[in-house]
Design a protein around this motif. Sequence first.
Motif, PDB file in Angstrom:
ATOM      1  N   GLN A  39      -8.957  83.346 -27.221  1.00  0.00           N
ATOM      2  CA  GLN A  39      -7.576  83.569 -26.807  1.00  0.00           C
ATOM      3  C   GLN A  39      -7.276  82.866 -25.491  1.00  0.00           C
ATOM      4  O   GLN A  39      -6.182  82.292 -25.306  1.00  0.00           O
ATOM      5  N   ARG A  40      -8.220  82.885 -24.561  1.00  0.00           N
ATOM      6  CA  ARG A  40      -8.018  82.168 -23.287  1.00  0.00           C
ATOM      7  C   ARG A  40      -7.881  80.672 -23.533  1.00  0.00           C
ATOM      8  O   ARG A  40      -7.068  79.993 -22.892  1.00  0.00           O
ATOM      9  N   THR A  63      -4.419  80.023 -24.772  1.00  0.00           N
ATOM     10  CA  THR A  63      -3.432  80.084 -23.690  1.00  0.00           C
ATOM     11  C   THR A  63      -3.439  78.788 -22.881  1.00  0.00           C
ATOM     12  O   THR A  63      -2.380  78.235 -22.553  1.00  0.00           O
ATOM     13  N   GLU A  64      -4.644  78.314 -22.553  1.00  0.00           N
ATOM     14  CA  GLU A  64      -4.757  77.052 -21.826  1.00  0.00           C
ATOM     15  C   GLU A  64      -4.188  75.897 -22.644  1.00  0.00           C
ATOM     16  O   GLU A  64      -3.515  75.004 -22.109  1.00  0.00           O
TER      17      GLU A  64
END
Length: 523
Positions: free
Chosen positions: A106-107, A110-111
């Motif tokens: 998920q990170r 987002t990035e």
Amino acid sequence: MTCGRNSEAGPAAPIPSYEPFPVDALPRPLAGYVSEGAAALGCDPAMVALPVIAVCGSLIGNTRTVRLKNKWREPAVFWTCVIADSGTLKSPALDLAIDPLHRLQQRLRTEHAGQLTKYLAGLEQWKARKGKDGSTAGPEPEKPILPRVVCNDTTIERLAELLDENPRGLLLARDELAGWFGSFARYKGKGGGSDLTDWLSMHRANPVTIDRKTTERKSMFIPRAAVSVAGTIQPAILAKAVRGDFLDSGLVARLLLCLPPKVRKRWRDDDLDETTADAYERLLGSLYRLEFATTGKGERVPVALCLDAEARRKWIHFYNVFGGEQHEAEGDRAAALAKLEGYAARLALLHHVIECVGAGQDDRVPIRSESIEAGIRLARWFVREAERVYQTFGESGEQRETRRLTEFIQARGGTVTARELQRANARKYPTAGAADLALDALAGAGLGEWSTSTPDRGGRPSRVFQLAGATATVDPAPMPSTTPAVPSIALPCPVADPLPSGQAAFPTVDECGEFDPLASPWR
């Protein structure tokens, strides 16, 4: 006769009892997470350990290999499969290992969303410049690729696309691996063939070429297709899935299996400490940041880690001893041993990298003796567990009842009275007499014996059944409510002729003979 494929009448022999998973053989950053996680869930530690191994292996991926010889290198690829009935906490245990990986994914998403916004803005500016004066527009901005670390799609074409974009490799995470096995039955093209061949190549991170009839890219070549697998399956479904081609092809031999005893659910105040959970999640992030080596031509390749002198001596001795066991083995058992030999090196690689990364040290140094020892211990556990699982493939209903009954008694500390057995499962054993007959059958098969126990404060003596060689590993669990049956015993795997004197692939290293983990459970 091949191990586990025949249940004809013959000499009875017990399926080996379950041996506790050697948590202390895991690298220190993982041992605490596995122990605390299993205690919090109330499940066997192996149910957490196996998917954790696959998760960490997938993040190391193609960045590292262990070099045993110039042309023999083992990748950090692990196929793990927890075998357990529905309702035995196998899904929560899998989630405990994989949820932090999903948060990492998920990170990355987002990035990627931020990068994509910048790309689209830059693309519009580029188009505007190109429209005015194409000669000064410059190169078109490159569209950012979404990094992937985990997937659950077993379509080989989609996997090839993801691997092409993510050369590190991937983790295939499936709560139920039945769908993964089912994907191998789909044949493609007039010439036959299936995805199974490509998957077998992925286990060694070998090259894979995928030819497609649609899309612009008709052919895709993945030089190092590394996919680790973490999943669960129910015993009956696995027994059906592995019949025939999956055993003959060596697919099952590539799986790290565990079949832990059923544990009774009980409320526990144990919980996973936040510090331990955070440390595991940070470790996954550190593994993801491991870098490739770069050739003079700019190609990214794995860092090949060699063994130091002591580790090499340990490995050579293990190789020679294990080679003798492979020579004696036949059929499915021989195939399993062949793959578990390589897994010993892969587990040593995993141990070394995580120990170094967890301590904030550079892992690009020779693998030490302690990591080789840990890899061998873990591989030895998987050897024993493979033998247990393979024998269940051919067990009859009565043999299954024998195994479940012995596991139940083992979970109680190795002893039980007929009355206790009857109370634990009144549906299966409606009277103490019925329970007594079932325990008599175990005694007659040599799996235990009766003794007389007198209470400390006096009173009437009672008959106690003592299971042979049992140790307490889990909390007492109720017996499964199935049709009553008199227990019988699964058939043993045959042993081939002994290794001829002096046969060895490498020079023998006698000074390593004191190393206990070399003791074989199959000899």
